[in-house]
Design a protein around this motif. Sequence first.
Motif, PDB file in Angstrom:
ATOM      1  N   LEU A  22      45.991 -13.848  58.722  1.00 40.04           N
ATOM      2  CA  LEU A  22      45.932 -15.518  58.660  1.00 40.04           C
ATOM      3  C   LEU A  22      47.447 -15.928  57.693  1.00 40.04           C
ATOM      4  CD1 LEU A  22      42.376 -15.766  57.413  1.00 40.04           C
ATOM      5  CD2 LEU A  22      43.508 -16.300  59.518  1.00 40.04           C
ATOM      6  N   VAL A  23      47.928 -14.810  57.064  1.00 35.13           N
ATOM      7  CA  VAL A  23      49.143 -15.620  56.175  1.00 35.13           C
ATOM      8  C   VAL A  23      50.530 -14.795  56.538  1.00 35.13           C
ATOM      9  CG1 VAL A  23      47.784 -16.068  54.221  1.00 35.13           C
ATOM     10  CG2 VAL A  23      48.913 -13.729  54.347  1.00 35.13           C
ATOM     11  N   THR A  24      50.565 -14.036  57.714  1.00 28.48           N
ATOM     12  CA  THR A  24      51.733 -13.420  58.044  1.00 28.48           C
ATOM     13  C   THR A  24      52.886 -14.421  58.719  1.00 28.48           C
ATOM     14  OG1 THR A  24      52.775 -11.659  59.266  1.00 28.48           O
ATOM     15  CG2 THR A  24      51.002 -12.809  60.082  1.00 28.48           C
ATOM     16  N   ARG A  25      53.873 -14.131  58.632  1.00 23.72           N
ATOM     17  CA  ARG A  25      55.032 -15.257  59.133  1.00 23.72           C
ATOM     18  C   ARG A  25      55.355 -14.681  60.528  1.00 23.72           C
ATOM     19  NH1 ARG A  25      56.818 -19.428  55.836  1.00 23.72           N
ATOM     20  NH2 ARG A  25      56.174 -19.049  53.653  1.00 23.72           N
ATOM     21  N   GLN A  26      55.010 -13.635  60.890  1.00 21.66           N
ATOM     22  CA  GLN A  26      55.524 -12.877  61.962  1.00 21.66           C
ATOM     23  C   GLN A  26      54.158 -13.328  63.220  1.00 21.66           C
ATOM     24  OE1 GLN A  26      55.939  -8.949  62.113  1.00 21.66           O
ATOM     25  NE2 GLN A  26      57.757  -8.981  60.843  1.00 21.66           N
ATOM     26  N   PRO A  27      54.684 -13.295  64.366  1.00 27.01           N
ATOM     27  CA  PRO A  27      53.599 -13.617  65.421  1.00 27.01           C
ATOM     28  C   PRO A  27      52.529 -12.426  65.490  1.00 27.01           C
ATOM     29  CG  PRO A  27      55.928 -13.797  66.347  1.00 27.01           C
ATOM     30  CD  PRO A  27      55.922 -13.380  65.027  1.00 27.01           C
ATOM     31  N   LEU A  28      51.300 -12.761  65.949  1.00 31.98           N
ATOM     32  CA  LEU A  28      50.371 -11.606  65.627  1.00 31.98           C
ATOM     33  C   LEU A  28      50.697 -10.428  66.438  1.00 31.98           C
ATOM     34  CD1 LEU A  28      47.022 -13.515  65.541  1.00 31.98           C
ATOM     35  CD2 LEU A  28      48.429 -12.680  63.798  1.00 31.98           C
ATOM     36  N   LEU A  29      51.222 -10.433  67.783  1.00 30.85           N
ATOM     37  CA  LEU A  29      51.387  -9.222  68.518  1.00 30.85           C
ATOM     38  C   LEU A  29      52.619  -8.298  67.738  1.00 30.85           C
ATOM     39  CD1 LEU A  29      51.138  -7.703  70.913  1.00 30.85           C
ATOM     40  CD2 LEU A  29      53.042  -9.069  72.002  1.00 30.85           C
ATOM     41  N   ALA A  30      53.554  -8.937  66.923  1.00 30.99           N
ATOM     42  CA  ALA A  30      54.669  -8.329  66.164  1.00 30.99           C
ATOM     43  C   ALA A  30      53.906  -7.791  64.979  1.00 30.99           C
ATOM     44  CB  ALA A  30      55.525  -9.182  65.885  1.00 30.99           C
ATOM     45  N   PRO A  35      55.442  -0.963  62.533  1.00 28.84           N
ATOM     46  CA  PRO A  35      55.279   0.347  62.074  1.00 28.84           C
ATOM     47  C   PRO A  35      54.666   0.253  60.537  1.00 28.84           C
ATOM     48  CG  PRO A  35      57.427   0.310  62.723  1.00 28.84           C
ATOM     49  CD  PRO A  35      56.969  -1.141  62.861  1.00 28.84           C
ATOM     50  N   GLU A  36      55.077  -0.961  59.917  1.00 30.28           N
ATOM     51  CA  GLU A  36      54.440  -0.968  58.401  1.00 30.28           C
ATOM     52  C   GLU A  36      53.056  -1.194  58.733  1.00 30.28           C
ATOM     53  OE1 GLU A  36      56.906  -3.304  59.685  1.00 30.28           O
ATOM     54  OE2 GLU A  36      58.564  -2.896  58.443  1.00 30.28           O
ATOM     55  N   PHE A  37      52.357  -1.784  59.618  1.00 34.84           N
ATOM     56  CA  PHE A  37      50.931  -2.214  60.060  1.00 34.84           C
ATOM     57  C   PHE A  37      50.237  -0.470  59.868  1.00 34.84           C
ATOM     58  CE2 PHE A  37      47.349  -2.502  62.875  1.00 34.84           C
ATOM     59  CZ  PHE A  37      46.433  -3.166  61.855  1.00 34.84           C
ATOM     60  N   PHE A  38      50.876   0.119  60.671  1.00 32.09           N
ATOM     61  CA  PHE A  38      50.119   1.612  61.216  1.00 32.09           C
ATOM     62  C   PHE A  38      50.423   2.444  59.744  1.00 32.09           C
ATOM     63  CE2 PHE A  38      51.289   0.077  65.300  1.00 32.09           C
ATOM     64  CZ  PHE A  38      50.117   0.325  65.864  1.00 32.09           C
ATOM     65  N   ARG A  39      51.535   2.424  58.905  1.00 33.45           N
ATOM     66  CA  ARG A  39      51.714   3.026  57.621  1.00 33.45           C
ATOM     67  C   ARG A  39      50.544   2.615  56.829  1.00 33.45           C
ATOM     68  NH1 ARG A  39      57.125   3.192  58.780  1.00 33.45           N
ATOM     69  NH2 ARG A  39      57.607   1.488  57.738  1.00 33.45           N
ATOM     70  N   TYR A  40      50.224   1.352  56.854  1.00 34.04           N
ATOM     71  CA  TYR A  40      49.249   0.612  55.885  1.00 34.04           C
ATOM     72  C   TYR A  40      47.993   1.185  56.061  1.00 34.04           C
ATOM     73  CZ  TYR A  40      46.891  -2.594  52.879  1.00 34.04           C
ATOM     74  OH  TYR A  40      46.327  -3.207  51.898  1.00 34.04           O
ATOM     75  N   MET A  41      47.621   1.578  57.347  1.00 38.86           N
ATOM     76  CA  MET A  41      46.319   2.173  57.756  1.00 38.86           C
ATOM     77  C   MET A  41      46.410   3.654  57.007  1.00 38.86           C
ATOM     78  SD  MET A  41      44.449   0.115  59.621  1.00 38.86           S
ATOM     79  CE  MET A  41      45.096  -1.165  58.567  1.00 38.86           C
ATOM     80  N   SER A  51      53.100  -2.351  51.817  1.00 42.60           N
ATOM     81  CA  SER A  51      53.779  -3.458  52.784  1.00 42.60           C
ATOM     82  C   SER A  51      53.054  -3.639  54.122  1.00 42.60           C
ATOM     83  CB  SER A  51      55.207  -3.280  52.893  1.00 42.60           C
ATOM     84  OG  SER A  51      55.388  -2.282  53.815  1.00 42.60           O
ATOM     85  N   LEU A  52      52.728  -5.116  54.501  1.00 39.32           N
ATOM     86  CA  LEU A  52      52.479  -5.238  55.614  1.00 39.32           C
ATOM     87  C   LEU A  52      53.566  -6.258  56.146  1.00 39.32           C
ATOM     88  CD1 LEU A  52      48.663  -5.806  55.317  1.00 39.32           C
ATOM     89  CD2 LEU A  52      49.593  -4.181  56.703  1.00 39.32           C
ATOM     90  N   PRO A  53      53.724  -6.359  57.556  1.00 42.28           N
ATOM     91  CA  PRO A  53      54.905  -6.923  57.990  1.00 42.28           C
ATOM     92  C   PRO A  53      54.738  -8.672  57.916  1.00 42.28           C
ATOM     93  CG  PRO A  53      53.570  -5.971  59.727  1.00 42.28           C
ATOM     94  CD  PRO A  53      53.098  -5.582  58.442  1.00 42.28           C
ATOM     95  N   GLY A  54      55.626  -9.339  57.486  1.00 42.96           N
ATOM     96  CA  GLY A  54      55.627 -10.587  57.028  1.00 42.96           C
ATOM     97  C   GLY A  54      54.778 -11.286  56.279  1.00 42.96           C
TER      98      GLY A  54
END
Length: 77
Positions: A22-30, A35-41, A51-54
């Motif tokens: 809801l607060v990311t500055r990146q498009p949802l697909l990006a 890679p940061e998203f998968f590392r966060y998991m 970190s999470l992207p954007g």
Amino acid sequence: MLRIYPALIIESLLSAFILDPLVTRQPLLAYFTAPEFFRYMLNILGDVHFSLPGVFVHNPLPDVVNFQLFTIPFEFL
């Protein structure tokens, strides 16, 4: 372990899939393919990543989400 692990799973999933998109500055697909998203998991396994992207790019600690997770490795020990 039974006290920490369920809450860690819920917190990580809520942050990554509901709140932060809801607060990311990146498009949802990006966001969901970064890679940061998968590392966060890996937080679910106790391998803490902040970190999470954007997300929170203009904070004093940019891209940092849930800094309080730094205690998780110590709590697992």
